[in-house]
Design a protein around this motif. Structure first.
Motif, PDB file in Angstrom:
ATOM      1  N   ILE A  26       4.326  -8.201   1.766  1.00  0.00           N
ATOM      2  CA  ILE A  26       3.068  -6.454   2.058  1.00  0.00           C
ATOM      3  C   ILE A  26       2.290  -6.821   0.742  1.00  0.00           C
ATOM      4  O   ILE A  26       1.408  -6.344   0.452  1.00  0.00           O
ATOM      5  N   VAL A  27       2.782  -7.592  -0.689  1.00  0.00           N
ATOM      6  CA  VAL A  27       1.729  -7.378  -1.992  1.00  0.00           C
ATOM      7  C   VAL A  27       0.455  -8.165  -1.783  1.00  0.00           C
ATOM      8  O   VAL A  27      -0.233  -8.411  -2.058  1.00  0.00           O
ATOM      9  N   VAL A  28       0.197  -9.672  -0.596  1.00  0.00           N
ATOM     10  CA  VAL A  28       0.198 -10.730  -0.019  1.00  0.00           C
ATOM     11  C   VAL A  28      -0.857  -9.589   0.681  1.00  0.00           C
ATOM     12  O   VAL A  28      -2.273  -9.221   0.690  1.00  0.00           O
ATOM     13  N   LEU A  29      -0.841  -9.018   2.024  1.00  0.00           N
ATOM     14  CA  LEU A  29      -1.539  -8.103   2.634  1.00  0.00           C
ATOM     15  C   LEU A  29      -2.622  -7.012   1.662  1.00  0.00           C
ATOM     16  O   LEU A  29      -3.229  -7.058   2.722  1.00  0.00           O
ATOM     17  N   VAL A  30      -1.963  -6.757   1.180  1.00  0.00           N
ATOM     18  CA  VAL A  30      -2.450  -5.136   0.309  1.00  0.00           C
ATOM     19  C   VAL A  30      -3.828  -6.059  -0.528  1.00  0.00           C
ATOM     20  O   VAL A  30      -4.686  -5.344  -0.653  1.00  0.00           O
ATOM     21  N   ASN A  31      -3.289  -7.392  -1.220  1.00  0.00           N
ATOM     22  CA  ASN A  31      -4.289  -7.539  -1.776  1.00  0.00           C
ATOM     23  C   ASN A  31      -6.029  -8.392  -0.936  1.00  0.00           C
ATOM     24  O   ASN A  31      -6.407  -8.073  -0.699  1.00  0.00           O
ATOM     25  N   ARG A  32      -5.341  -8.784   0.820  1.00  0.00           N
ATOM     26  CA  ARG A  32      -6.396  -9.225   1.113  1.00  0.00           C
ATOM     27  C   ARG A  32      -6.979  -8.421   1.173  1.00  0.00           C
ATOM     28  O   ARG A  32      -8.258  -8.195   1.357  1.00  0.00           O
TER      29      ARG A  32
END
Length: 83
Positions: A26-32
């Motif tokens: 979730i953190v990776v997708l939000v940052n992208r």
């Protein structure tokens, strides 16, 4: 009957690992999704400038050798495509 068996360790690992992996994803997708889009290299058209004026400016740039013939063709097509 003392201690943890292998199944206890596997269940404990799954209970801890699955939420950690989910939060990480979730953190990776939000940052992208928060990254600005990549620059295409084309400058936005000047505000209030007519198509004819933009084409004249482009012709002048090509005459001075600032843009190559390939860049000229690409930018001319972009200008005419914005009609």
């Amino acid at each position: 009957m003392g201690g943890f068996s292998i199944w206890h360790w596997i269940i404990l690992l799954a209970v801890i690992a699955i939420p950690v992996v989910a939060v990480f994803l979730i953190v990776v997708l939000v940052n992208r999704s928060n990254k600005p889009p990549a620059a295409t290299g084309a400058a936005p058209p000047p505000i209030g400038q007519s198509i004819e004026a933009r084409l004249r400016d482009l012709d002048a740039l090509r005459a001075r050798g600032v843009v190559t013939d390939a860049e000229y063709a690409e930018r001319r097509a972009a200008i005419l495509g914005s009609l």
